[in-house]
Motif scaffolding. Structure first.
Motif, PDB file in Angstrom:
ATOM      1  N   THR A  99       0.704  -1.300  -0.016  1.00  0.00           N
ATOM      2  CA  THR A  99      -0.066  -0.137  -0.022  1.00  0.00           C
ATOM      3  C   THR A  99       0.711   1.160   0.091  1.00  0.00           C
ATOM      4  O   THR A  99       2.102   1.395   0.550  1.00  0.00           O
ATOM      5  CB  THR A  99      -0.865  -0.164   1.263  1.00  0.00           C
ATOM      6  N   ASP A 156       0.802   5.500   0.334  1.00  0.00           N
ATOM      7  CA  ASP A 156      -0.021   6.614   0.975  1.00  0.00           C
ATOM      8  C   ASP A 156       0.621   7.799   0.197  1.00  0.00           C
ATOM      9  O   ASP A 156       1.547   8.061  -0.359  1.00  0.00           O
ATOM     10  CB  ASP A 156       0.121   6.712   2.420  1.00  0.00           C
ATOM     11  N   THR A 170      -2.324  -1.217  -3.687  1.00  0.00           N
ATOM     12  CA  THR A 170      -3.202  -0.396  -3.264  1.00  0.00           C
ATOM     13  C   THR A 170      -2.823   0.945  -2.961  1.00  0.00           C
ATOM     14  O   THR A 170      -1.650   1.063  -1.925  1.00  0.00           O
ATOM     15  CB  THR A 170      -4.153  -1.034  -2.253  1.00  0.00           C
ATOM     16  N   PHE A 208      -3.482   4.650  -1.338  1.00  0.00           N
ATOM     17  CA  PHE A 208      -4.550   5.444  -0.615  1.00  0.00           C
ATOM     18  C   PHE A 208      -4.035   6.861  -0.901  1.00  0.00           C
ATOM     19  O   PHE A 208      -3.231   7.561  -0.476  1.00  0.00           O
ATOM     20  CB  PHE A 208      -4.256   4.999   0.758  1.00  0.00           C
ATOM     21  N   ARG A 251      -7.975   4.770   4.730  1.00  0.00           N
ATOM     22  CA  ARG A 251      -7.093   4.671   5.726  1.00  0.00           C
ATOM     23  C   ARG A 251      -6.930   6.072   6.399  1.00  0.00           C
ATOM     24  O   ARG A 251      -7.004   7.289   5.793  1.00  0.00           O
ATOM     25  CB  ARG A 251      -5.716   4.494   4.986  1.00  0.00           C
ATOM     26  N   THR A 269      -8.290   0.763   6.851  1.00  0.00           N
ATOM     27  CA  THR A 269      -7.277  -0.221   6.616  1.00  0.00           C
ATOM     28  C   THR A 269      -6.117   0.294   7.294  1.00  0.00           C
ATOM     29  O   THR A 269      -5.923   1.547   7.515  1.00  0.00           O
ATOM     30  CB  THR A 269      -6.906  -0.185   4.897  1.00  0.00           C
ATOM     31  N   VAL A 297       0.168  -6.635   5.113  1.00  0.00           N
ATOM     32  CA  VAL A 297      -0.021  -5.520   4.509  1.00  0.00           C
ATOM     33  C   VAL A 297       0.898  -4.569   4.966  1.00  0.00           C
ATOM     34  O   VAL A 297       1.287  -4.519   6.116  1.00  0.00           O
ATOM     35  CB  VAL A 297      -1.408  -4.892   5.010  1.00  0.00           C
ATOM     36  N   ILE A 350       3.007  -0.736   4.395  1.00  0.00           N
ATOM     37  CA  ILE A 350       2.826   0.723   3.982  1.00  0.00           C
ATOM     38  C   ILE A 350       4.039   1.256   3.501  1.00  0.00           C
ATOM     39  O   ILE A 350       5.115   1.156   4.000  1.00  0.00           O
ATOM     40  CB  ILE A 350       2.601   1.459   5.292  1.00  0.00           C
ATOM     41  N   THR A 386      -3.634  -6.798  -4.689  1.00  0.00           N
ATOM     42  CA  THR A 386      -4.583  -5.558  -4.120  1.00  0.00           C
ATOM     43  C   THR A 386      -4.756  -5.965  -2.777  1.00  0.00           C
ATOM     44  O   THR A 386      -4.954  -7.057  -2.614  1.00  0.00           O
ATOM     45  CB  THR A 386      -5.609  -5.121  -5.030  1.00  0.00           C
ATOM     46  N   LEU A 387      -5.290  -5.012  -1.924  1.00  0.00           N
ATOM     47  CA  LEU A 387      -5.759  -5.316  -0.753  1.00  0.00           C
ATOM     48  C   LEU A 387      -6.878  -6.444  -0.329  1.00  0.00           C
ATOM     49  O   LEU A 387      -6.929  -7.121  -0.079  1.00  0.00           O
ATOM     50  CB  LEU A 387      -5.893  -4.066   0.046  1.00  0.00           C
TER      51      LEU A 387
END
Length: 737
Positions: free
Chosen positions: A89, A91, A114, A116, A180, A209, A241, A243, A274-275
């Motif tokens: 993921t 961000d 994914t 965010f 998120r 998430t 998962v 970040i 993907t998540l």
């Protein structure tokens, strides 16, 4: 002041509705600034909602659960990625520099991820959101401005999430069910504040998430450290998962870590996906409605327009600041050169073989308060040649002509005519003048005894067609008077010194000016085409090939407006008349002589365009004070005032004035300057709308209603003079050399 005669039944239609347009423009500008500030998360309510500690058991279930949490039901449900499934993921994006490079890297490894995203960044770069969806990646909602949802009220949470959904609808035609919370990491770190935000998100249908591994790449740790932290979670085949960030700074290390991590995961049999696919759920994307797409398009356009507007303002402010500093520097240098030339002008310049006779023309309309002091000062001249004074009473209703005639002074004639306006009064005076050297003076102005002698001296040069004198404010006791005193010395007289050297004098002021009759005739006389007949005449004389010079030793004391209302009326007429003169003489720009390009170019840039846009400077200053770091704003303002003060000190020194008056200069920035800018806006609007401005009469206060003995008189070698001021007998003071 004189009024212009107009046909009966016809009154000038001055504009009124343009202030509504100005207000609309101000609202749009304010809205653009606020939207830009909001999109950059520098404005907005950040007071947290009332504490709601809720059920501690609920919080423990979230902390002990998986990274994907559903809190829409009676109790929170969570999910974890399946074995050997990794959900990368990212961000805070999309970022125009790093997101495309990251997408290229994911494509090389045949991996999905994914993202965010921040709604503000999606609105700014919609093409990146479309690429994310087109390449099979998943998008989650990370708020619109990266607001801390644990520290804002419920309405702000809903606004943040809703705006992001609209931005996604316009950019990619989708909504997302993933969210998120900014500044979150793993579920074990969830506190009561975030729990409240999670409940709000759950009510909106979001799956919240968190992460199993937070690489903290925003702190730029070593690449190996980020890779090892990610692999530690997957050592025994578990899903995870992870970040990362694809925006917010230099992400070169993030790219390197992702590249190494994907290589190791592929080697270990992991799938980066993907998540929702990692946890076995349907895609988080849903189709957006047409209405949402339209609203999102409007939002994106407004935001991009606000960004462009603020960026353009930044460039404008920089350009305006540079131009202003260059202008001040150049004009101070030219004033210094002019002062040196003046000191050396006693030799090597043409001299009169005999003082020529002079005709002084005084157009007067309702000047009963000061006409006696004006006429007496003219008769008290020490000029060695013959002087006649022609007072033209332009239909005064207060006995101006009667007062002037009753003085019985030698060489004074009074001519009466119906009110026809100042240009007509000057034309009448010129027609009745007996001599070829003409001095024009307003009926509210007082000359010092040596003024006519100093004013006429430059006309000994046959190339000189007109001479501008040095106008000084007589009623300078109050704050408004002091502000105008500074403006006359620094703004007007300093400029005239520069214009003299550059050969582009814009205005010989109506308060004090000497003209060669031949030059006035070659210019077509005094025209009534504009409300600034002095500027119009000066430009016409310059275009005719005559030199127009400035003589600072020829001093005249004038009565300035004593109230803001009176000041507005005077400057409105001046500015509008100057615009008329610029337009009338616009052809001078393409003429062979440089006068048009220098004079009209300067007036257009520094007296129209920059003042017209100057309120933006104030708005941007307030914007910087309230939504940014105020220190740079205050520092720039202080430096600007300091430069102005130094310039003012030098100008006052050249004029032999005390520099102590400069204490009012900082205050001038908050009232007087804005008034002058509004005058320019009003004048430009009047001109653009094609309205005909009437002559604005300024009420006289009788500043120079003094005994004859108190009229300014010459001092020894010009080093001392009596200051004219309102009230009783003036006091003496020593001027600078």
């Amino acid at each position: 002041m004189r009024r212009r005669r107009r046909p009966a039944g016809r009154r000038p239609a001055e504009p009124r509705g343009h202030w509504f347009l100005v207000a609309i423009a101000a609202l749009l500008m304010t809205g653009a600034l606020l939207l830009n500030a909001y999109a950059h998360n520098v404005v907005g309510e950040t007071q947290p909602p009332p504490a709601d500690y809720g059920d501690s058991a609920e919080l423990e279930r979230i902390r002990s659960g998986g990274p994907l949490v559903n809190v829409s039901g009676a109790r929170p449900l969570s999910a974890r990625p399946k074995p050997r499934r990794v959900a990368l993921t990212f961000d805070d994006g999309p970022d125009p520099r790093w997101t495309p490079r990251l997408l290229d890297l994911l494509r090389e490894h045949h991996a999905k991820a994914t993202f965010f995203v921040l709604g503000a960044r999606v609105a700014e770069h919609p093409e990146l959101a479309r690429r994310l969806v087109a390449e099979g990646h998943e998008i989650g909602n990370h708020t619109y401005t990266h607001a801390d949802l644990a520290a804002v009220p419920a309405w702000r949470v809903r606004v943040e999430m809703s705006l992001t959904q609209k931005a996604l609808a316009a950019a990619a035609g989708i909504h997302t069910r993933l969210a998120r919370i900014p500044y979150s990491s793993g579920p074990g770190a969830v506190g009561y504040g975030q729990l409240t935000a999670m409940r709000l998100l759950g009510d909106e249908g979001y799956l919240v998430t968190f992460a199993d591994v937070d690489t903290q790449d925003w702190s730029r740790p070593p690449v190996d450290e980020m890779v090892l932290a990610s692999l530690a979670r997957t050592a025994e085949g578990e899903g995870a998962v992870i970040i990362f960030h694809d925006s917010g700074g230099d992400r070169a290390r993030t790219l390197a870590a992702v590249d190494r991590l994907l290589t190791r995961l592929e080697r270990n049999g992991y799938t980066a996906t993907t998540l929702t696919e990692a946890v076995g759920l349907p895609t988080a994307h849903t189709a957006a409605s047409p209405n949402e797409r339209v609203l999102g398009t409007v939002l994106g356009f407004a935001q991009r327009a606000s960004f462009a507007f603020v960026e353009a303002l930044g460039w404008f402010l920089a350009a305006a600041g540079v131009l202003t500093l260059l202008r001040l520097t150049l004009f101070v240098a030219l004033a210094w050169a002019h002062a040196r030339r003046t000191r050396r002008r006693s030799t090597g310049t043409p001299q009169w073989t005999a003082p020529p006779p002079v005709s002084v023309i005084v157009p007067a309309y309702n000047e009963a308060a000061g006409i006696e002091a004006t006429v007496r000062s003219l008769v008290a001249t020490d000029y060695p040649g013959p002087v006649e004074v022609v007072v033209v009473d332009d239909g005064s209703a207060d006995g101006t002509g009667r007062i002037a005639a009753s003085l019985g002074l030698p060489g004074v004639r009074v001519i009466r005519q119906p009110n026809a306006g100042k240009p007509a009064a000057l034309t009448t005076g010129i027609a009745h003048a007996a001599h070829d050297v003409l001095v024009m003076v307003d009926g509210d102005t007082v000359f010092e005894p040596p003024t006519i002698r100093n004013l006429v001296r430059p006309l000994a040069d046959p190339a000189v067609g007109a001479v501008s004198g040095n106008t000084k404010v007589g009623n300078r006791r109050g704050m408004i008077g002091r502000w105008q005193h500074i403006e006359y010395v620094v703004g007007f007289n300093l400029d005239r010194r520069a214009f003299d050297l550059l050969g582009c004098m814009a205005t010989v002021p109506g308060a004090i000016g000497a003209f060669r009759r031949e030059a006035v005739a070659s210019a077509g006389g005094v025209s009534a085409d504009t409300l600034a007949e002095d500027t119009d005449l000066t430009m016409a004389i310059c275009r005719g090939g005559w030199r127009v010079v400035y003589e600072e030793r020829a001093r005249a004391w004038t009565e300035a407006p004593a109230s803001l209302g009176q000041l507005w009326r005077q400057r409105y007429r001046w500015c509008y008349g100057t615009l008329q003169a610029i337009w009338k003489h616009r052809g001078a720009v393409v003429e062979r002589r440089p006068f048009g390009r220098r004079c009209l170019g300067y007036l257009t840039l520094f007296q129209v365009i920059l003042p017209l846009l100057a309120p933006v400077v104030d708005v941007m200053a307030l914007y910087g004070l309230f939504v940014g770091d105020p220190l740079p704003v205050v520092a720039v303002w202080a430096c600007f005032v300091a430069v102005q003060a130094l310039t003012g000190w030098y100008a006052l020194r050249l004029d032999g004035e005390r520099a102590s008056v400069l204490w009012v200069l900082p205050l001038q920035q908050f009232v007087y300057r804005q008034l002058m800018y509004l005058v320019v806006i009003q004048s430009v609007a009047t001109a653009v709308l094609g309205a005909r401005l009437r002559w604005h009469t300024v009420r006289r206060e009788g500043t120079f209603t003094l005994p004859a003995a108190s009229v300014p008189e010459p001092s020894l070698a010009g080093r001392r003079r009596r200051a004219v001021r309102g009230g009783n007998a003036p006091r003496r003071r020593r001027s600078r050399p």
